[in-house]
Design a protein around this motif. Sequence first.
Motif, PDB file in Angstrom:
ATOM      1  N   LYS A  69       1.098  -1.265   0.098  1.00 27.54           N
ATOM      2  CA  LYS A  69      -0.125   0.159  -0.071  1.00 27.54           C
ATOM      3  C   LYS A  69       0.959   1.309   0.065  1.00 27.54           C
ATOM      4  N   GLU A  70       1.977   1.226   0.847  1.00 25.77           N
ATOM      5  CA  GLU A  70       2.734   2.426   0.932  1.00 25.77           C
ATOM      6  C   GLU A  70       3.564   2.522  -0.320  1.00 25.77           C
ATOM      7  N   ASP A  72       2.649   1.447  -3.482  1.00 31.73           N
ATOM      8  CA  ASP A  72       1.518   2.345  -4.516  1.00 31.73           C
ATOM      9  C   ASP A  72       1.405   3.657  -4.218  1.00 31.73           C
ATOM     10  N   GLU A  73       1.407   4.192  -2.898  1.00 26.92           N
ATOM     11  CA  GLU A  73       1.149   5.469  -2.875  1.00 26.92           C
ATOM     12  C   GLU A  73       2.124   6.144  -3.220  1.00 26.92           C
ATOM     13  N   ALA A  74       3.518   5.759  -2.906  1.00 27.40           N
ATOM     14  CA  ALA A  74       4.570   6.221  -3.309  1.00 27.40           C
ATOM     15  C   ALA A  74       4.821   6.379  -4.873  1.00 27.40           C
ATOM     16  N   ALA A  76       2.436   6.335  -7.069  1.00 28.43           N
ATOM     17  CA  ALA A  76       1.392   7.461  -7.442  1.00 28.43           C
ATOM     18  C   ALA A  76       1.885   8.853  -7.294  1.00 28.43           C
ATOM     19  N   LEU A  77       2.672   9.010  -6.153  1.00 32.94           N
ATOM     20  CA  LEU A  77       2.982  10.516  -6.052  1.00 32.94           C
ATOM     21  C   LEU A  77       4.290  11.013  -6.638  1.00 32.94           C
TER      22      LEU A  77
END
Length: 389
Positions: A69-70, A72-74, A76-77
Amino acid sequence: MSTKDFIEKDYYKVLGVPKDATEAEIKKAYRKLAREFHPDANKGNARAEERFKEISEANDVLGDPKKRKEYDEARALFGNGGFRPGPGAGGGNFNFDLGDLFGGNAQGSGGFGGGIGDVFGGLFNRGGTGTTRTQPRRGQDIDTEVTLSFTEAIEGATVPLRMSSQAPCKACSGTGDKNGTPRVCPTCVGTGQVARGSGGGFSLTDPCPDCKGRGLIAEHPCMECKGSGRAKSSRTMQVRIPAGVTDGQRIRLRGKGAPGERGGPAGDLYVVVHVGEHPVFGRRDDNLTVTVPVTFAEAALGGEVRVPTLGGPAVTLKLPPGTPNGRTMRARGKGAVRKDGTRGDLLVTVEVSVPKDLSGKARDALEAYREATAGEDPRAELFEAAKGD
């Protein structure tokens, strides 16, 4: 590998799965690739070893829901379509250098107070620096003993040695996991080592306490090796013991020890040599010794005596007239082999033999000799010396 590398690397592509892959699909893909590229199945193949590390690294992140999850968020950012390095365009775009961002000095309207390494340090357990390489591991050294005969020690010998050592477990192919799919240790991130502070700004490294220095952890430990990837193995090896070894000498044979892990070199074999005694010959450094009996007549009148050698023909030494009991003579080149290939000498000690039984003719001859030397006293000098100063 830096935090920047983690973010820019596509772990889904490494495992060959879509971004919406289920945990089961990720696990299945990892197992298939791990079996194909495991170092124990591709000895000496550097590319396969590097591929295995990439696969293990990807599974370590995508196989953990929180890390995934972390990640994927990284991505995306900061990954595809997100903030990019280099100068920005006008308007509301950020204008900063990605190197500054990862170094902790990002500037711009976003104004990060700390480096991105601080943000993702917990995820990758490295504070933004380090490496996830699972390093090759050298095999253990082995100590053993061998007993040689006196002649074998002098001339050298090839002997069979049966040894027990730790080797890759056959049941799990050295992976430690009964399914053959270990994961990268999250504590040391595959390095097998952890750092500890020692004061003064320095740090020391210790073997990782969780993976015992392997860099890998078995989720389903192999029953044979208990998850270590190593099992006791026995083998018989023909070992050449060089000529000229001495009793108690410890010989090092490079690369003849336990096999290494993940392409690492084998350890060394240390052999302690025990040498048996010989009924005739002895040894003094690189020289052999032998005691040769001679008759009184040979010692008094002189002559030639035949002397045996170790493993070779006898030699003849000239005995000077009046040779005393215990005198040592030298037969050159008939001793032990030296390190440079030359040989020491054979030291021959003369021992005057006194017959227990005399024939009548021999007794008469000795009586005549005693009468002829009646005025001589071989002990006179001894008593004179005993009187002191």
